[in-house]
Write a protein that holds these residues in place. Sequence first.
Motif, mmCIF file in Angstrom:
data_model
loop_
_atom_site.group_PDB
_atom_site.id
_atom_site.type_symbol
_atom_site.label_atom_id
_atom_site.label_comp_id
_atom_site.label_asym_id
_atom_site.label_seq_id
_atom_site.Cartn_x
_atom_site.Cartn_y
_atom_site.Cartn_z
ATOM 1 N N LYS A 67 0.741 -1.019 -0.459
ATOM 2 C CA LYS A 67 0.167 0.122 -0.144
ATOM 3 C C LYS A 67 0.755 1.226 0.115
ATOM 4 O O LYS A 67 1.718 1.079 0.906
ATOM 5 C CB LYS A 67 -0.876 -0.156 1.151
ATOM 6 C CG LYS A 67 -1.773 1.410 2.044
ATOM 7 C CD LYS A 67 -2.605 0.792 3.082
ATOM 8 C CE LYS A 67 -3.440 2.539 2.916
ATOM 9 N NZ LYS A 67 -3.654 2.513 4.751
ATOM 10 N N LEU A 68 0.692 2.506 -0.989
ATOM 11 C CA LEU A 68 1.342 3.265 -1.224
ATOM 12 C C LEU A 68 0.269 4.756 0.346
ATOM 13 O O LEU A 68 -0.453 5.029 -0.250
ATOM 14 C CB LEU A 68 1.661 3.516 -2.453
ATOM 15 C CG LEU A 68 2.260 2.793 -3.311
ATOM 16 C CD1 LEU A 68 1.772 3.706 -4.788
ATOM 17 C CD2 LEU A 68 3.427 3.157 -2.920
ATOM 18 N N VAL A 69 1.059 5.553 0.272
ATOM 19 C CA VAL A 69 1.334 6.202 1.386
ATOM 20 C C VAL A 69 1.445 7.625 0.664
ATOM 21 O O VAL A 69 2.443 7.866 0.257
ATOM 22 C CB VAL A 69 1.902 5.897 2.864
ATOM 23 C CG1 VAL A 69 1.660 7.510 3.007
ATOM 24 C CG2 VAL A 69 1.488 5.179 3.198
ATOM 25 N N VAL B 27 10.955 17.933 -2.805
ATOM 26 C CA VAL B 27 11.381 16.374 -2.159
ATOM 27 C C VAL B 27 11.409 15.312 -3.357
ATOM 28 O O VAL B 27 10.959 15.416 -4.497
ATOM 29 C CB VAL B 27 9.660 16.658 -1.640
ATOM 30 C CG1 VAL B 27 9.324 14.983 -0.739
ATOM 31 C CG2 VAL B 27 9.572 16.951 -0.298
ATOM 32 N N ALA B 28 12.783 14.674 -2.623
ATOM 33 C CA ALA B 28 13.356 13.475 -3.260
ATOM 34 C C ALA B 28 12.355 12.205 -3.013
ATOM 35 O O ALA B 28 12.758 12.039 -1.805
ATOM 36 C CB ALA B 28 14.705 13.677 -4.174
ATOM 37 N N HIS B 29 11.800 11.186 -4.221
ATOM 38 C CA HIS B 29 11.485 10.068 -3.110
ATOM 39 C C HIS B 29 12.805 9.251 -3.627
ATOM 40 O O HIS B 29 13.477 9.288 -5.421
ATOM 41 C CB HIS B 29 10.356 9.594 -4.718
ATOM 42 C CG HIS B 29 8.940 10.386 -4.375
ATOM 43 N ND1 HIS B 29 8.620 10.904 -4.386
ATOM 44 C CD2 HIS B 29 7.718 9.608 -3.160
ATOM 45 C CE1 HIS B 29 7.024 11.953 -4.081
ATOM 46 N NE2 HIS B 29 7.029 10.823 -3.087
ATOM 47 N N ILE B 30 13.128 7.839 -3.118
ATOM 48 C CA ILE B 30 13.916 6.717 -3.170
ATOM 49 C C ILE B 30 13.138 5.715 -4.094
ATOM 50 O O ILE B 30 12.624 5.670 -3.848
ATOM 51 C CB ILE B 30 14.254 6.665 -1.370
ATOM 52 C CG1 ILE B 30 14.730 7.554 -0.400
ATOM 53 C CG2 ILE B 30 15.354 5.607 -1.826
ATOM 54 C CD1 ILE B 30 14.646 7.360 0.403
ATOM 55 N N ASP C 237 5.723 6.453 -3.177
ATOM 56 C CA ASP C 237 5.291 6.467 -1.096
ATOM 57 C C ASP C 237 5.576 7.497 -0.729
ATOM 58 O O ASP C 237 7.494 7.438 -0.905
ATOM 59 C CB ASP C 237 6.088 4.814 -1.050
ATOM 60 C CG ASP C 237 5.094 5.196 0.521
ATOM 61 O OD1 ASP C 237 5.052 5.609 0.974
ATOM 62 O OD2 ASP C 237 4.613 3.655 1.058
ATOM 63 N N ASP C 238 5.547 8.202 0.179
ATOM 64 C CA ASP C 238 5.283 9.416 -0.190
ATOM 65 C C ASP C 238 7.301 9.192 1.194
ATOM 66 O O ASP C 238 6.959 9.978 2.395
ATOM 67 C CB ASP C 238 5.003 10.822 0.103
ATOM 68 C CG ASP C 238 4.178 11.187 -1.118
ATOM 69 O OD1 ASP C 238 4.938 11.342 -1.616
ATOM 70 O OD2 ASP C 238 3.188 11.598 -0.963
ATOM 71 N N ARG C 239 6.076 8.151 2.163
ATOM 72 C CA ARG C 239 7.228 7.872 3.121
ATOM 73 C C ARG C 239 8.853 7.658 3.504
ATOM 74 O O ARG C 239 9.111 7.778 3.562
ATOM 75 C CB ARG C 239 6.504 6.631 3.365
ATOM 76 C CG ARG C 239 5.444 6.170 4.525
ATOM 77 C CD ARG C 239 5.282 5.191 5.260
ATOM 78 N NE ARG C 239 5.024 4.079 3.659
ATOM 79 C CZ ARG C 239 4.621 3.156 3.781
ATOM 80 N NH1 ARG C 239 3.609 2.484 5.093
ATOM 81 N NH2 ARG C 239 4.169 2.465 2.817
ATOM 82 N N TYR C 240 9.071 7.149 2.360
ATOM 83 C CA TYR C 240 10.660 7.468 1.216
ATOM 84 C C TYR C 240 10.824 8.623 0.956
ATOM 85 O O TYR C 240 10.861 8.965 -0.272
ATOM 86 C CB TYR C 240 10.514 6.110 0.564
ATOM 87 C CG TYR C 240 9.923 4.980 1.079
ATOM 88 C CD1 TYR C 240 10.915 4.191 1.884
ATOM 89 C CD2 TYR C 240 8.743 4.216 0.629
ATOM 90 C CE1 TYR C 240 10.308 2.694 2.957
ATOM 91 C CE2 TYR C 240 7.989 2.813 1.393
ATOM 92 C CZ TYR C 240 9.139 2.272 2.523
ATOM 93 O OH TYR C 240 8.515 1.082 3.371
#
Length: 108
Positions: free
Chosen positions: A2-4, A28-31, A45-48
């Motif tokens: 599940k993506l946040v 903001v850079a996504h990993i 996923d915005d957690r990463y």
Amino acid sequence: KKLVKSLKHLKFVAEYPCLICGTDSVQVAHIRSLPSGNIGMSRKDDRYTVPLCWKCHALQHTMNEKEFWKTYNINPLKVSYDLCLKSDCKKVKDFNESTDYFKEGKNE
């Protein structure tokens, strides 16, 4: 998985300086490359996420991402995990779906 998605968390991450050069003007850079597999360009996923200025963010996208982080001796999963813990957003604190990524990458 599940993506946040969280605009609140992204704004929080953007309050920090660039991890590479320290400038205050960041994106903001996504990993993209995660230990258990690559989320890729379309599934974010915005957690990463971590703060990078536009120049460093562009560099992240133009080279092998693992080599990028290794070059600067930064563990992006540890940084993103710490940012999740500090964030006011409750969604990013739910690690049930992502624990494997954070556990595997925090000590790399």
